[in-house]
Design a protein around this motif. Sequence first.
Motif, PDB file in Angstrom:
ATOM      1  N   ARG A  52       0.827  -1.215   0.000  1.00 37.26           N
ATOM      2  CA  ARG A  52       0.000   0.000   0.000  1.00 37.26           C
ATOM      3  C   ARG A  52       0.858   1.261   0.000  1.00 37.26           C
ATOM      4  NH1 ARG A  52      -5.019   0.997   4.252  1.00 37.26           N
ATOM      5  NH2 ARG A  52      -5.623   3.058   3.530  1.00 37.26           N
ATOM      6  N   GLY A  53       1.984   1.246   0.690  1.00 36.43           N
ATOM      7  CA  GLY A  53       2.820   2.435   0.780  1.00 36.43           C
ATOM      8  C   GLY A  53       3.954   2.492  -0.218  1.00 36.43           C
ATOM      9  N   ALA A  54       4.030   1.523  -1.122  1.00 38.88           N
ATOM     10  CA  ALA A  54       5.118   1.496  -2.100  1.00 38.88           C
ATOM     11  C   ALA A  54       4.936   2.584  -3.151  1.00 38.88           C
ATOM     12  CB  ALA A  54       5.191   0.127  -2.771  1.00 38.88           C
ATOM     13  N   LEU A  55       6.026   2.915  -3.833  1.00 40.20           N
ATOM     14  CA  LEU A  55       6.000   3.898  -4.914  1.00 40.20           C
ATOM     15  C   LEU A  55       5.901   3.244  -6.280  1.00 40.20           C
ATOM     16  CD1 LEU A  55       8.911   6.243  -3.722  1.00 40.20           C
ATOM     17  CD2 LEU A  55       6.482   6.358  -3.116  1.00 40.20           C
ATOM     18  N   PHE A  56       6.080   1.935  -6.314  1.00 38.57           N
ATOM     19  CA  PHE A  56       6.179   1.207  -7.584  1.00 38.57           C
ATOM     20  C   PHE A  56       5.323  -0.050  -7.526  1.00 38.57           C
ATOM     21  CE2 PHE A  56       7.914  -2.201 -10.124  1.00 38.57           C
ATOM     22  CZ  PHE A  56       8.328  -1.616 -11.311  1.00 38.57           C
ATOM     23  N   ARG A 182      11.121  -8.931  -7.486  1.00 40.01           N
ATOM     24  CA  ARG A 182      12.406  -9.460  -7.951  1.00 40.01           C
ATOM     25  C   ARG A 182      12.368  -9.724  -9.454  1.00 40.01           C
ATOM     26  NH1 ARG A 182      12.038 -12.008  -2.833  1.00 40.01           N
ATOM     27  NH2 ARG A 182      11.139 -13.917  -3.725  1.00 40.01           N
ATOM     28  N   GLU A 183      11.227 -10.176  -9.963  1.00 41.14           N
ATOM     29  CA  GLU A 183      11.091 -10.369 -11.409  1.00 41.14           C
ATOM     30  C   GLU A 183      11.133  -9.033 -12.145  1.00 41.14           C
ATOM     31  OE1 GLU A 183       7.534 -12.492 -12.252  1.00 41.14           O
ATOM     32  OE2 GLU A 183       8.061 -14.233 -11.025  1.00 41.14           O
ATOM     33  N   LEU A 184      10.412  -8.046 -11.622  1.00 40.74           N
ATOM     34  CA  LEU A 184      10.346  -6.745 -12.280  1.00 40.74           C
ATOM     35  C   LEU A 184      11.669  -5.991 -12.209  1.00 40.74           C
ATOM     36  CD1 LEU A 184       6.764  -5.606 -11.195  1.00 40.74           C
ATOM     37  CD2 LEU A 184       7.515  -6.299 -13.475  1.00 40.74           C
ATOM     38  N   ASP A 185      12.521  -6.371 -11.277  1.00 34.39           N
ATOM     39  CA  ASP A 185      13.844  -5.749 -11.184  1.00 34.39           C
ATOM     40  C   ASP A 185      14.645  -5.998 -12.466  1.00 34.39           C
ATOM     41  OD1 ASP A 185      15.959  -4.382  -9.708  1.00 34.39           O
ATOM     42  OD2 ASP A 185      16.946  -6.328  -9.635  1.00 34.39           O
ATOM     43  N   HIS A 186      14.428  -7.143 -13.116  1.00 37.14           N
ATOM     44  CA  HIS A 186      15.124  -7.443 -14.371  1.00 37.14           C
ATOM     45  C   HIS A 186      14.539  -6.620 -15.526  1.00 37.14           C
ATOM     46  CE1 HIS A 186      17.310 -10.716 -12.512  1.00 37.14           C
ATOM     47  NE2 HIS A 186      16.182 -11.240 -12.072  1.00 37.14           N
ATOM     48  N   ALA A 187      13.228  -6.399 -15.491  1.00 36.87           N
ATOM     49  CA  ALA A 187      12.580  -5.635 -16.561  1.00 36.87           C
ATOM     50  C   ALA A 187      12.801  -4.137 -16.407  1.00 36.87           C
ATOM     51  CB  ALA A 187      11.084  -5.942 -16.584  1.00 36.87           C
ATOM     52  N   HIS A 188      13.011  -3.681 -15.173  1.00 40.33           N
ATOM     53  CA  HIS A 188      13.207  -2.249 -14.893  1.00 40.33           C
ATOM     54  C   HIS A 188      14.469  -2.076 -14.035  1.00 40.33           C
ATOM     55  CE1 HIS A 188       9.169  -1.310 -16.451  1.00 40.33           C
ATOM     56  NE2 HIS A 188       8.820  -2.446 -15.888  1.00 40.33           N
ATOM     57  N   PRO A 189      15.646  -2.330 -14.615  1.00 45.28           N
ATOM     58  CA  PRO A 189      16.889  -2.241 -13.836  1.00 45.28           C
ATOM     59  C   PRO A 189      17.227  -0.794 -13.479  1.00 45.28           C
ATOM     60  CG  PRO A 189      17.371  -2.546 -16.158  1.00 45.28           C
ATOM     61  CD  PRO A 189      15.881  -2.679 -16.024  1.00 45.28           C
ATOM     62  N   GLY A 190      18.039  -0.676 -12.459  1.00 49.83           N
ATOM     63  CA  GLY A 190      18.505   0.654 -12.073  1.00 49.83           C
ATOM     64  C   GLY A 190      17.791   1.246 -10.882  1.00 49.83           C
ATOM     65  N   TYR A 191      16.646   0.668 -10.490  1.00 49.38           N
ATOM     66  CA  TYR A 191      15.887   1.213  -9.361  1.00 49.38           C
ATOM     67  C   TYR A 191      16.133   0.454  -8.053  1.00 49.38           C
ATOM     68  CZ  TYR A 191      13.236   3.779 -12.906  1.00 49.38           C
ATOM     69  OH  TYR A 191      12.874   4.608 -13.937  1.00 49.38           O
ATOM     70  N   GLY A 192      16.702  -0.727  -8.130  1.00 44.26           N
ATOM     71  CA  GLY A 192      16.947  -1.519  -6.926  1.00 44.26           C
ATOM     72  C   GLY A 192      15.713  -2.196  -6.378  1.00 44.26           C
ATOM     73  N   LEU A 193      14.773  -2.559  -7.254  1.00 48.50           N
ATOM     74  CA  LEU A 193      13.489  -3.114  -6.814  1.00 48.50           C
ATOM     75  C   LEU A 193      13.649  -4.405  -6.032  1.00 48.50           C
ATOM     76  CD1 LEU A 193      11.482  -2.524 -10.105  1.00 48.50           C
ATOM     77  CD2 LEU A 193      11.347  -1.178  -8.006  1.00 48.50           C
ATOM     78  N   ALA A 194      14.639  -5.213  -6.379  1.00 48.47           N
ATOM     79  CA  ALA A 194      14.820  -6.489  -5.693  1.00 48.47           C
ATOM     80  C   ALA A 194      15.143  -6.305  -4.223  1.00 48.47           C
ATOM     81  CB  ALA A 194      15.932  -7.299  -6.373  1.00 48.47           C
TER      82      ALA A 194
END
Length: 255
Positions: A52-56, A182-194
């Motif tokens: 709920r509080g995430a930005l992504f 963790r999957e989306l980190d590969h599709a959108h690199p550079g943000y540190g999503l993992a």
Amino acid sequence: MASSTPLRIQRTVTAATAKQRMLRQLVCSDAPEQALRYCGFRTIAGVDEVGRGALFGPVVAAAVILPDRTRGLASAGLKDSKQLLRKDRERLDRRIRKVALAISVAEVDAETIDRMNIYQATRMAMLAAVQGLPIEPDHLLIDAMRIDHPCRQTKLIYGDSLSLSIAAASVVAKVHRDALMRELDHAHPGYGLASHKGYGTPEHRRALAQHGPSVLHRRTFAPVKAVDPNAVIEEMVSGELFDLDLEEAADWVSD
């Protein structure tokens, strides 16, 4: 002469730290479920959300119907997913999926969150999770919310720290969303999503400032909006442009 009064050092804690200390004192059990069974309910679904509080990315909700006997989950340490290590969440997720009578997970994407606001999107995800259950519940135990469902409901504050059914939903939703990040980190690199799972950590905010928001960022959330060049243009269009009088607007169009 030196004073004999002892020196008192006042220590202060943040509101977040105080809340976490309080939550750790709560006991997660099947007491809420047993109280409902005493009133005649039999198929009780715990419902909770994460993100709920995430930005992504999406907000994710889960609904879980546990059997009457949940002593094994309690002794295994089931509680609010935020208070568990990743390895413990994933271990408990496997155990929950093994013993649960029914499980459903639902997502509401960032675009919908921006269109309808995070509160309503969270309720939508919870409703979709309940509707996706293969077994019809006769009562819902929901963490601090109510949803537009005809089933009888109990809104339980700090429910993920008090009810095993809600805690189970919290764990299932958290494990699902973390894996998605963790999957989306590969599709959108550079943000540190993992690592931060889309929440507004300093690392994430620095990446936003450097790269700008991706298509899956929640553009109405203030930290994203602040670095979104499209948001500036939209504000200019919605604010300044439509404040022009008719003659000015006609000149602007003809130019």
